[in-house]
Write a protein that holds these residues in place. Structure first.
Motif, PDB file in Angstrom:
ATOM      1  N   ILE A 224      -1.234  44.944 -22.497  1.00 49.73           N
ATOM      2  CA  ILE A 224      -2.231  45.127 -21.268  1.00 49.73           C
ATOM      3  C   ILE A 224      -1.167  45.602 -20.090  1.00 49.73           C
ATOM      4  CG2 ILE A 224      -4.135  43.728 -21.790  1.00 49.73           C
ATOM      5  CD1 ILE A 224      -3.184  41.593 -19.847  1.00 49.73           C
ATOM      6  N   SER A 225      -1.629  46.449 -19.203  1.00 47.47           N
ATOM      7  CA  SER A 225      -1.060  46.688 -18.062  1.00 47.47           C
ATOM      8  C   SER A 225      -2.004  46.983 -16.820  1.00 47.47           C
ATOM      9  CB  SER A 225      -0.088  48.002 -18.357  1.00 47.47           C
ATOM     10  OG  SER A 225      -0.936  48.799 -18.543  1.00 47.47           O
ATOM     11  N   LEU A 226      -1.356  46.857 -15.441  1.00 45.86           N
ATOM     12  CA  LEU A 226      -2.289  47.389 -14.461  1.00 45.86           C
ATOM     13  C   LEU A 226      -2.803  48.733 -14.369  1.00 45.86           C
ATOM     14  CD1 LEU A 226      -0.627  45.033 -11.766  1.00 45.86           C
ATOM     15  CD2 LEU A 226      -2.712  44.607 -12.892  1.00 45.86           C
ATOM     16  N   ARG A 227      -1.814  49.587 -14.935  1.00 47.67           N
ATOM     17  CA  ARG A 227      -2.012  51.004 -15.099  1.00 47.67           C
ATOM     18  C   ARG A 227      -3.248  51.147 -16.288  1.00 47.67           C
ATOM     19  NH1 ARG A 227       4.060  53.644 -14.744  1.00 47.67           N
ATOM     20  NH2 ARG A 227       4.411  52.903 -12.548  1.00 47.67           N
ATOM     21  N   GLY A 228      -3.672  50.509 -17.152  1.00 49.87           N
ATOM     22  CA  GLY A 228      -4.709  50.598 -18.126  1.00 49.87           C
ATOM     23  C   GLY A 228      -4.083  51.279 -19.289  1.00 49.87           C
ATOM     24  N   VAL A 229      -2.705  51.144 -19.398  1.00 52.04           N
ATOM     25  CA  VAL A 229      -2.115  51.683 -20.663  1.00 52.04           C
ATOM     26  C   VAL A 229      -1.393  50.509 -21.309  1.00 52.04           C
ATOM     27  CG1 VAL A 229      -0.449  53.491 -21.697  1.00 52.04           C
ATOM     28  CG2 VAL A 229      -2.279  54.131 -19.700  1.00 52.04           C
ATOM     29  N   PRO A 230      -1.484  50.284 -22.565  1.00 47.29           N
ATOM     30  CA  PRO A 230      -2.541  50.448 -23.473  1.00 47.29           C
ATOM     31  C   PRO A 230      -4.042  50.135 -23.275  1.00 47.29           C
ATOM     32  CG  PRO A 230      -1.202  48.942 -24.461  1.00 47.29           C
ATOM     33  CD  PRO A 230      -0.906  49.134 -23.213  1.00 47.29           C
ATOM     34  N   SER A 231      -4.082  48.917 -22.370  1.00 53.00           N
ATOM     35  CA  SER A 231      -5.256  48.432 -22.177  1.00 53.00           C
ATOM     36  C   SER A 231      -5.234  47.921 -20.675  1.00 53.00           C
ATOM     37  CB  SER A 231      -5.822  47.376 -22.965  1.00 53.00           C
ATOM     38  OG  SER A 231      -7.018  46.761 -22.651  1.00 53.00           O
ATOM     39  N   GLU A 232      -6.517  47.969 -20.094  1.00 53.64           N
ATOM     40  CA  GLU A 232      -6.542  47.566 -18.709  1.00 53.64           C
ATOM     41  C   GLU A 232      -6.318  45.943 -18.351  1.00 53.64           C
ATOM     42  OE1 GLU A 232      -9.832  47.618 -14.885  1.00 53.64           O
ATOM     43  OE2 GLU A 232     -10.292  48.440 -16.896  1.00 53.64           O
TER      44      GLU A 232
END
Length: 418
Positions: A224-232
């Motif tokens: 996950i990541s805060l940028r939504g890539v690969p998942s929010e």
């Protein structure tokens, strides 16, 4: 007369569509016997100008028999496997886009698309015999029989179609999933955590950061990541940790830490696991407010009133235990939903604080207090006989320890005027 001539010419034209063989044989006979045909044609009456002319049997009238009633209806796709059904769905979607908006043909195409998708789902999830109870990771899954309720699978995050799909619900934490997703469940039952460790996180949103989680979901370990890539990355306000979109559906819940510290009842976003845990813990009396935040009683008047009512009820309890009429009337069962109110005056549940905030707890406790006091002071002679007389002035009415104008000795439990 003209009608009779037309009727005769119609009958000689052999326009019976159900007798084609007979018409063909008569046509062959007329081909071999030219003279009679010529004579017969000569005897036929002539039509008036402008009258419609009937043709011979070779050109049969169109009575709808040219249509093949045994042919497959338009748009019907008899598919037997998943690949053919997927192809039929794509073709049907293309037809819907090409048809005029809000037309009857487009509506019929949409209905066909729905049936095709239901058939595809039925092939993917066959209706086989499933056991009624399955035990997995301390979950106790029970096979649901409801067909009309639409639910969402907690495992694959898709809709459960009860009409054609088999699904299970955990009787402990109410975790729902398809039968095909049952063996993929990796989350243990929250009920076991409530049974072994019934306590709240009382720090307000204890965030540690994504780097402490190695940029992975705190539950399923998906990237996950805060940028939504690969998942929010979605933060749970109760645990302070970050979760993926499959484990965090932006559900709202009241946070206990914010209630006991700030008297804040605004719902905030929590993960699915935290939502189920808070739902199971909401009625458990595990909050000792005097130790967690004793200053809360200085600012919340409702809590001061509720604490006084609870203390009075605890003083009334010995009267009911030794009173036969009170035991037969089961007066103490008035508080069966809040059994801890007849055990101590310190422990609170989140539901108690919610009801205190809305005013429902204060009004219900006042009614119960009035009912209990009426039995002791007015209705029951046996309870009245257990009253006290002030040992200092020995004047006035009979005193009871829960009266507002009395004081009780902490050592000998004697009652005096305040």
């Amino acid at each position: 007369m003209e009608y009779d001539e037309k009727l005769a010419r119609f009958r000689q034209a052999h326009l019976n569509p159900f007798n084609k063989q007979r018409g063909a044989r008569q046509h062959e006979q007329r081909a071999g016997e030219e003279a009679p045909d010529v004579a017969s044609e000569a005897t036929l009456p002539e039509l008036a100008p402008g009258e419609p002319e009937f043709h011979c049997a070779e050109r049969v009238m169109d009575l709808g028999l040219s249509e093949d009633h045994f042919s497959r209806p338009v748009g019907l796709f008899l598919a037997s496997d998943i690949q053919q059904l997927q192809q039929a769905i794509e073709e049907c979607k293309q037809v819907i886009l090409e048809l005029p908006e809000q037309s009857e043909r487009q509506k019929d195409a949409v209905v066909r698309l729905i049936h095709l998708r239901l058939k595809l789902q039925e092939l993917k999830d066959p209706n086989e015999d499933e056991p009624n109870i399955r035990v997995l990771l301390e979950h106790r899954f029970y096979k649901e029989k409801s067909k009309s309720v639409k639910q969402t699978c907690d495992r694959c995050n898709t809709i459960i179609w009860g009409l054609i799909q088999t699904w299970y619900t955990c009787t402990g934490c109410y975790y729902r999933c398809h039968s095909k997703c049952l063996n993929l469940v990796s989350k243990p039952c929250v009920r076991s955590k409530v049974s072994h460790q019934a306590e709240y996180e009382l720090s307000i949103c204890p965030e540690a950061g994504l780097d402490s989680q190695d940029y992975r979901c705190a539950e399923c370990r998906a990237p996950i990541s805060l940028r939504g890539v690969p998942s929010e990355a979605r933060q749970c306000d109760y645990t302070g940790q970050y979760y993926c979109s499959h484990c965090h559906w932006n559900d709202l819940a009241v946070i206990p830490a914010r209630v006991v510290h700030n008297w804040d009842f605004e719902p905030r976003k929590v993960s699915r696991c935290s939502l189920r845990y808070l739902a199971l813990m909401v009625s458990r009396p595990v909050l000792r407010l005097r130790e967690i935040n004793p200053l809360l009683f200085n600012y919340v008047e409702e809590l001061v009133e509720i604490r006084k009512l609870r203390q009075d009820i605890l003083l009334m309890k010995p009267y009911f235990i030794t009173c036969k009429e009170a035991m037969e009337a089961r007066l103490l069962l008035q508080l069966q939903d809040r059994q801890h109110f007849v055990e101590n005056d310190e422990m609170y549940s989140v539901q108690d604080l919610l009801d205190a905030h809305t005013g429902r707890l204060g009004s219900s406790l006042t009614e119960t207090h009035t009912l209990f006091a009426k039995h002791i002071k007015l209705d029951c002679e046996r309870c009245q006989a257990k009253g006290f007389v002030c040992e200092l002035c020995r004047e006035g009415d009979v005193l009871f320890p829960f009266d507002s104008h009395t004081s009780v000795c902490s050592d000998c439990s004697a009652v005096f005027h305040r």
